[in-house]
Design an enzyme around this catalytic site. Structure first.
Site, short mmCIF file in Angstrom:
data_model
loop_
_atom_site.label_atom_id
_atom_site.label_comp_id
_atom_site.label_asym_id
_atom_site.label_seq_id
_atom_site.Cartn_x
_atom_site.Cartn_y
_atom_site.Cartn_z
N ASP A 70 81.99 -11.42 -77.90
CA ASP A 70 82.44 -11.12 -76.54
C ASP A 70 82.08 -9.66 -76.27
O ASP A 70 82.68 -8.74 -76.84
CB ASP A 70 83.94 -11.38 -76.44
CG ASP A 70 84.47 -11.18 -75.02
OD1 ASP A 70 83.91 -10.35 -74.30
OD2 ASP A 70 85.47 -11.84 -74.66
N TYR A 112 91.53 -10.56 -76.37
CA TYR A 112 92.19 -10.69 -75.07
C TYR A 112 93.24 -11.82 -75.18
O TYR A 112 92.95 -12.87 -75.75
CB TYR A 112 91.15 -11.00 -73.99
CG TYR A 112 91.78 -11.45 -72.70
CD1 TYR A 112 92.71 -10.65 -72.05
CD2 TYR A 112 91.47 -12.68 -72.13
CE1 TYR A 112 93.32 -11.07 -70.87
CE2 TYR A 112 92.05 -13.10 -70.95
CZ TYR A 112 92.99 -12.29 -70.33
OH TYR A 112 93.59 -12.72 -69.18
N LYS A 169 84.48 -8.21 -65.06
CA LYS A 169 84.69 -6.81 -65.45
C LYS A 169 83.49 -5.95 -65.05
O LYS A 169 83.11 -5.92 -63.91
CB LYS A 169 85.01 -6.73 -66.94
CG LYS A 169 85.98 -7.80 -67.42
CD LYS A 169 87.33 -7.74 -66.73
CE LYS A 169 88.28 -8.74 -67.35
NZ LYS A 169 89.10 -9.46 -66.43
N ARG A 189 76.35 -28.40 -58.99
CA ARG A 189 76.99 -28.17 -60.30
C ARG A 189 75.92 -28.06 -61.38
O ARG A 189 76.08 -27.35 -62.37
CB ARG A 189 77.98 -29.31 -60.63
CG ARG A 189 78.54 -29.22 -62.03
CD ARG A 189 79.78 -30.05 -62.30
NE ARG A 189 79.84 -31.30 -61.59
CZ ARG A 189 79.13 -32.41 -61.90
NH1 ARG A 189 78.29 -32.40 -62.91
NH2 ARG A 189 79.27 -33.50 -61.20
O1 P1T Z 1 89.66 -13.19 -66.81
P1 P1T Z 1 88.41 -13.93 -67.22
O2 P1T Z 1 87.25 -13.66 -66.35
O3 P1T Z 1 88.67 -15.38 -67.44
O4 P1T Z 1 87.95 -13.30 -68.63
C1 P1T Z 1 88.67 -13.44 -69.81
C2 P1T Z 1 88.36 -12.30 -70.74
C3 P1T Z 1 87.46 -12.52 -71.78
N1 P1T Z 1 87.13 -11.54 -72.65
C4 P1T Z 1 87.66 -10.31 -72.53
C5 P1T Z 1 87.29 -9.26 -73.52
C6 P1T Z 1 88.55 -10.01 -71.49
O5 P1T Z 1 89.04 -8.77 -71.41
C7 P1T Z 1 88.91 -11.03 -70.57
C8 P1T Z 1 89.87 -10.79 -69.46
N2 P1T Z 1 90.64 -9.64 -69.62
C9 P1T Z 1 91.60 -9.18 -68.76
C10 P1T Z 1 91.93 -9.80 -67.61
C11 P1T Z 1 92.27 -7.94 -69.17
O6 P1T Z 1 92.93 -7.29 -68.34
O7 P1T Z 1 92.14 -7.57 -70.34
#
Ligand code: P1T
Length: 389
Positions: free
Chosen positions: A175, A103, A200, A51
């Site tokens: 972000d 998001y 992503k 961790r």
């Molecule tokens: O899903 P996660 O890895 O926890 O990420 C969250 C997140 C944070 N910031 C942005 C700009 C994002 O688009 C996302 C996650 N977004 C999607 C799952 C979506 O379909 O828009």
């Protein structure tokens, strides 16, 4: 890393990676271990418990930090875990100013997780930098923006907001999930932290959920390191390996995402069933000039609003999303394969309907993550689906 290059294409492949000290393996091994044997109590080689430290995770963190031009990176088990850990650096009584288009999951963390700890949040229009300055209070510790925003692809002038934040000693977190460092580098524009969902584009193959935070601020790095370990929302070594592997092809993938998205956006804009296309690379985007100034290229995400068909805009959108064959109807974005989704029903359902309406997340709004398939196939797929009302 032996290279001294500052070129992102080279860093993506080499930064943070050394031949394995035991075998010379060129590919960073997946250190699947929870703990490390010590010669005696406290006599270890810098690794105590996974961790806290793991070589595969460290390679990923160093790689992504180099790409963003930051000194330190912290990897997490998801983008939401990354955001939540950043927000834990705040205390009860602190205040956040955030862009109002986020998001849905990030909005939910702000509204339903962080607020319950006595942290207040003001949302402002991210396209108006002065709005951030006007919303600042003596208790403001953090400004938070996505740019381009999810799902409306609004742009925030990072340099201007960073300037406002610096004057008041407020952290700015950006972000950068939609752009990746290949298209936009927020730290160079003055941001304190860059946050990503590595789920992503950075990973790029729709087979991992992950997150990362990168900074060059020593105090933030020290505190984030503490919270990363203390809270423990860290990714597995396998996931770290996959993101590291995905990042190697980021430069070429982003080029094709952008090329395809630009063509898809222009084609949609000329389609009779489409009311409006939102894509920063089109001259019709209200912040097209900022896109040219701040981003290397406009990205792979396209949003558009369909006109009501024989029934309503909602029904046309539903029919379209049920009809595409190459564009998979799915949440998420940034993988090699094209995805399409309906923000109001899917990714942004956690935002109250009245707030969605105010922002413009309407029934006819569709968001596409344009993949790297042949663009003619993608356009033919959209054309066939739009013809059905
Ligand atoms: O899903 P996660 O890895 O926890 O990420 C969250 C997140 C944070 N910031 C942005 C700009 C994002 O688009 C996302 C996650 N977004 C999607 C799952 C979506 O379909 O828009």
């Amino acid at each position: 890393m032996k290279t001294q290059s500052k070129q992102l294409e080279t860093l993506a492949i080499h930064a943070g990676q050394m031949p394995d000290p035991t075998t010379g393996a060129i590919s960073t091994p997946i250190y699947l271990t929870s703990t490390y044997v010590q010669d005696g109590p406290g006599q270890h080689k810098g690794y105590e418990y996974s961790r806290t430290q793991n070589p595969t995770r460290q390679a990923l963190e160093a790689n992504l930090a180099a790409l963003e031009g930051g000194s330190t990176g912290f990897a997490f088990a998801s983008g939401c875990a990354a955001a939540t850990t950043v927000l834990h650096m705040l205390r009860s009584g602190d205040h956040i100013v955030a862009g109002d288009d986020l998001y849905g999951g990030t909005y939910r963390i702000f509204e339903r997780v962080i607020k319950q700890f006595g942290i207040d949040i003001t949302y402002v229009d991210p396209t108006t930098p002065t709005a951030f300055g006007e919303a600042l209070r003596p208790s403001t510790k953090l400004c938070w923006v996505e740019t381009p925003t999810n799902p409306l692809l609004k742009l925030c002038d990072i340099a201007q907001v960073a300037e406002i934040c610096k004057r008041k000693n407020v952290w700015l977190a950006v972000d950068n999930t939609f752009c990746t460092p290949m298209l936009q580098r927020p730290l160079a524009l003055g941001a304190t932290m860059v946050v990503h969902s590595t789920t992503k584009y950075l990973n790029g193959h729709s087979d991992v959920v992950g997150g990362v935070v990168i900074t060059s601020d020593d105090e933030v790095a020290e505190r984030l390191g503490f919270f990363q370990n203390a809270i423990g929302a860290v990714p597995s070594p396998v996931d770290c390996f996959l993101v590291l592997r995905g990042a190697k092809t980021l430069a070429v993938r982003m080029e094709r995402h952008v090329e395809n998205a630009q063509k898809v956006a222009a084609w949609l804009e000329a389609h009779a069933a489409v009311e409006r296309v939102i894509y920063p690379g089109l001259p019709s985007h209200p912040q097209h000039a900022l896109c040219e100034k701040q981003m290397r290229a406009p990205g792979g995400m396209v949003a558009f609003v369909v006109k009501p068909g024989k029934k309503s805009a909602l029904e046309r959108a539903r029919t379209m999303l049920a009809s595409t064959k190459l564009f998979a109807c799915a949440e998420s974005l940034g993988g090699v394969e094209s995805l399409i989704e309906h923000p109001a029903i899917m990714t942004h359902a956690s935002i109250p309907p009245a707030v969605r309406q105010k922002l413009g997340i309407t029934d006819g709004l569709i968001r596409a993550s344009v993949g790297i398939e042949h663009v003619d196939d993608l356009i033919a797929d959209l054309a066939a689906a739009l013809d059905r009302e």
